[in-house]
Scaffold this active site. Sequence first.
Site, PDB file in Angstrom:
ATOM      1  CG  ASP A   1      -5.917   0.729  -0.305  1.00 18.19           C
ATOM      2  OD1 ASP A   1      -5.145   1.712  -0.350  1.00 18.19           O
ATOM      3  OD2 ASP A   1      -5.798  -0.193   0.519  1.00 18.19           O
TER       4      ASP A   1
ATOM      5  CG  ASP B   1      -2.823  -0.253  -2.328  1.00 24.72           C
ATOM      6  OD1 ASP B   1      -2.824   0.913  -1.877  1.00 24.72           O
ATOM      7  OD2 ASP B   1      -3.333  -1.208  -1.724  1.00 24.72           O
TER       8      ASP B   1
ATOM      9  CB  SER C   1      -0.967  -0.040   1.181  1.00 20.45           C
ATOM     10  OG  SER C   1      -1.911   0.995   1.105  1.00 20.45           O
TER      11      SER C   1
ATOM     12  CG  ASP D   1      -2.963   4.292  -1.201  1.00 25.81           C
ATOM     13  OD1 ASP D   1      -3.797   4.090  -2.103  1.00 25.81           O
ATOM     14  OD2 ASP D   1      -2.851   3.537  -0.218  1.00 25.81           O
TER      15      ASP D   1
END
Length: 487
Positions: free
Chosen positions: A298, A296, A145, A294
């Site tokens: 999410d 990734d 992440s 961000d």
Amino acid sequence: MSVAEAARLWAEADPHEGDRAEILALVSAGDTAELERRFAGPLTFGTAGLRGPLRAGPAGMNAAVVTRAAAGLGAWLTASGSAGGGIVIGFDARRRSDEFAHVSAAVLTAAGFAVQVLPTALPTPVLSFAVRHLGCVAGVMVTASHNPPDDNGYKVYLGDGAQLVPPADREIEAAIAAVGPAREVPLADDWLTLGDDVEADYVAAVVAALEPARVPSRGDLVVAYTAMHGVGAETTRAVFAAAGLAEPVSVPEQDRPDPAFPTVAFPNPEEPGAVDLLTALAARVGADVAIAEDPDADRCSVVCGGRQLTGDEVGALLADWLLRRGVRGTYASSLVSGSLMHVVAQAHGVPSEETPTGFKWIMRAGSASAPLVYGYEEALGYSVAPSVVRDKDGISAALAVALLAAELKASGRTLLDRLDDLAREHGLFVTGQLSVRVEDLTLISDAMARLRSAPRLRCSAAAWRSPTWPWRARRWTRCACSGTASG
């Protein structure tokens, strides 16, 4: 056994030549301090899985650790009655993410599961969507992440598309501990690599859930955007195009995936300086709103009028927008988030819930009569379409923010104007965040023990929430209703 002896045994069982050589080099150099860091203990299952630095040894993310994690997950799923079911695996663009995804696929295929791997580096919300969309018993996303560049991680979703919760995490951890040497774990290479249709289906589902046609003026909105060197750009552009919005104006230096994250000190939109390039771009192009995802994709951050909104401000704005659209059901946020959303939900006569920290709990809020329709956490995570993705989703949240901004622009107003409206209607709610980064994890447990033994009390006095309260003048005050220091 000395740490050097433990390291030699680990290296003998390590299936990856490079990782094995890394450990043996430390042994040869007599670097006991570094070996002790790497063999202090295995990575533990935290929020939905593993996360740690890319390095050889049990306390790092590497091929041996991933091999054993996949074997433990497969054993746990088999013991839970899901033997032979489907598992979908995704990965982001961090270093070794694709390798770890394929190692997991080989292990789980050999364990008898029908494994499907996403075709390229894609956002975490696409993987979460795919678990239910493909009818799988579990999903694995290889991502760290918004962690530092040298980290990677291993996130696990169950068949309902949500992150796993206790006691499953401890049970999987025990199953991993029972796995033998990584070199002896069986492997098979006959998994299925999926095509682009899963991502296309995700895009269509997000757009259908948010009904952009209800905003006729949406094509006039100017959005500045950054993927922060992550994997969100192409999917976000596809969602915006399908929704009838103009293509976002992207920060060129941050648009392509780059695991080194060269333009940010820390690839987290919450970090000071992380959205500076985005804010500057927004000013240059006269953007109505600016959005950062961000790496990734999410989570997302919002900048309006040169000011970065807090997660609680965006959380309340999106809840208010959905409620004014007539979306009824349960609204939820975690206990570390602000209170304004709950007050807004109460004013609309819908239930709201406060959950433990993390989307694994938020997604389990609601009931059969009032299912979850919205959830958020102050750390920039939002679920505006839980029927599509049962986790935080920065891409669908970005679309929702854009549609709200387009609605407001049509009447000459902005997100900041709507925040002022909410303050006048419900009182001024001000929250802040304190971020502390540590290497010694005992500092976290000690701090939490101190907080639990002497908790801060919330103030419910009307004066505390009054728009006239001089919150700009001071950070701490004495609460009028209890005399306890509050902030």
